[in-house]
Design a protein around this motif. Sequence first.
Motif, PDB file in Angstrom:
ATOM      1  N   PHE A  36       1.640   6.149  -7.271  1.00  0.00           N
ATOM      2  CA  PHE A  36       0.461   6.627  -7.986  1.00  0.00           C
ATOM      3  C   PHE A  36      -0.244   7.804  -7.318  1.00  0.00           C
ATOM      4  CE2 PHE A  36       0.856   2.105  -9.194  1.00  0.00           C
ATOM      5  CZ  PHE A  36       1.072   2.284 -10.553  1.00  0.00           C
ATOM      6  N   SER A  37       0.334   8.395  -6.290  1.00  0.00           N
ATOM      7  CA  SER A  37      -0.238   9.544  -5.585  1.00  0.00           C
ATOM      8  C   SER A  37      -1.706   9.303  -5.221  1.00  0.00           C
ATOM      9  CB  SER A  37      -0.108  10.814  -6.430  1.00  0.00           C
ATOM     10  OG  SER A  37       1.238  11.084  -6.698  1.00  0.00           O
ATOM     11  N   ILE A  38      -1.952   8.227  -4.509  1.00  0.00           N
ATOM     12  CA  ILE A  38      -3.309   7.856  -4.122  1.00  0.00           C
ATOM     13  C   ILE A  38      -3.735   8.709  -2.931  1.00  0.00           C
ATOM     14  CG2 ILE A  38      -4.746   5.961  -3.267  1.00  0.00           C
ATOM     15  CD1 ILE A  38      -2.812   4.071  -4.734  1.00  0.00           C
ATOM     16  N   LYS A  39      -4.971   9.196  -2.983  1.00  0.00           N
ATOM     17  CA  LYS A  39      -5.505  10.021  -1.903  1.00  0.00           C
ATOM     18  C   LYS A  39      -5.676   9.193  -0.634  1.00  0.00           C
ATOM     19  CE  LYS A  39      -8.151  13.103  -4.870  1.00  0.00           C
ATOM     20  NZ  LYS A  39      -9.490  13.592  -5.188  1.00  0.00           N
ATOM     21  N   VAL A  73       0.838  -1.203   0.000  1.00  0.00           N
ATOM     22  CA  VAL A  73       0.000   0.000   0.000  1.00  0.00           C
ATOM     23  C   VAL A  73       0.869   1.249   0.000  1.00  0.00           C
ATOM     24  CG1 VAL A  73      -1.615   1.363   1.391  1.00  0.00           C
ATOM     25  CG2 VAL A  73      -2.041  -1.058   1.010  1.00  0.00           C
ATOM     26  N   GLN A  74       1.925   1.264   0.799  1.00  0.00           N
ATOM     27  CA  GLN A  74       2.804   2.436   0.850  1.00  0.00           C
ATOM     28  C   GLN A  74       3.517   2.655  -0.483  1.00  0.00           C
ATOM     29  OE1 GLN A  74       2.873   4.751   3.245  1.00  0.00           O
ATOM     30  NE2 GLN A  74       1.214   3.529   4.105  1.00  0.00           N
ATOM     31  N   VAL A  75       3.961   1.582  -1.103  1.00  0.00           N
ATOM     32  CA  VAL A  75       4.634   1.705  -2.410  1.00  0.00           C
ATOM     33  C   VAL A  75       3.657   2.232  -3.460  1.00  0.00           C
ATOM     34  CG1 VAL A  75       5.670   0.360  -4.285  1.00  0.00           C
ATOM     35  CG2 VAL A  75       6.403  -0.021  -1.937  1.00  0.00           C
ATOM     36  N   LEU A  76       2.451   1.671  -3.491  1.00  0.00           N
ATOM     37  CA  LEU A  76       1.448   2.133  -4.462  1.00  0.00           C
ATOM     38  C   LEU A  76       1.028   3.576  -4.188  1.00  0.00           C
ATOM     39  CD1 LEU A  76      -0.758  -1.072  -4.797  1.00  0.00           C
ATOM     40  CD2 LEU A  76       0.838  -0.142  -6.475  1.00  0.00           C
ATOM     41  N   LYS A  77       0.972   3.943  -2.915  1.00  0.00           N
ATOM     42  CA  LYS A  77       0.612   5.315  -2.555  1.00  0.00           C
ATOM     43  C   LYS A  77       1.651   6.298  -3.083  1.00  0.00           C
ATOM     44  CE  LYS A  77       0.795   7.056   1.744  1.00  0.00           C
ATOM     45  NZ  LYS A  77       0.479   7.223   3.178  1.00  0.00           N
TER      46      LYS A  77
END
Length: 92
Positions: free
Chosen positions: A32-35, A25-29
Amino acid sequence: MKEFPLVYTNVWDGIIAVPLVLILVQVLKILFSIKGSYISTLSTVIGLIISIFFSHPHSLSAGIFMGFFYGNGAVGVYASLKTSLQAFQRKQ
């Protein structure tokens, strides 16, 4: 009436699956600049994928059940660490 699935938990659940969800989750955040409002949903989806396809591939109901635990466990660990870090920073 159908019986509930027998779900075995082991070291995989607490030591590998939850931190793996947290790291993914941290890597994807970051990538991809996930809110922030989508993080818990993303965590649950990753937990379900890991549980259904890797941890409990022979029992869909057990995979779904444990997937929610993986995802929500990762959210809980993240929230706890963030709160503790903020409290520590305020004391200094």
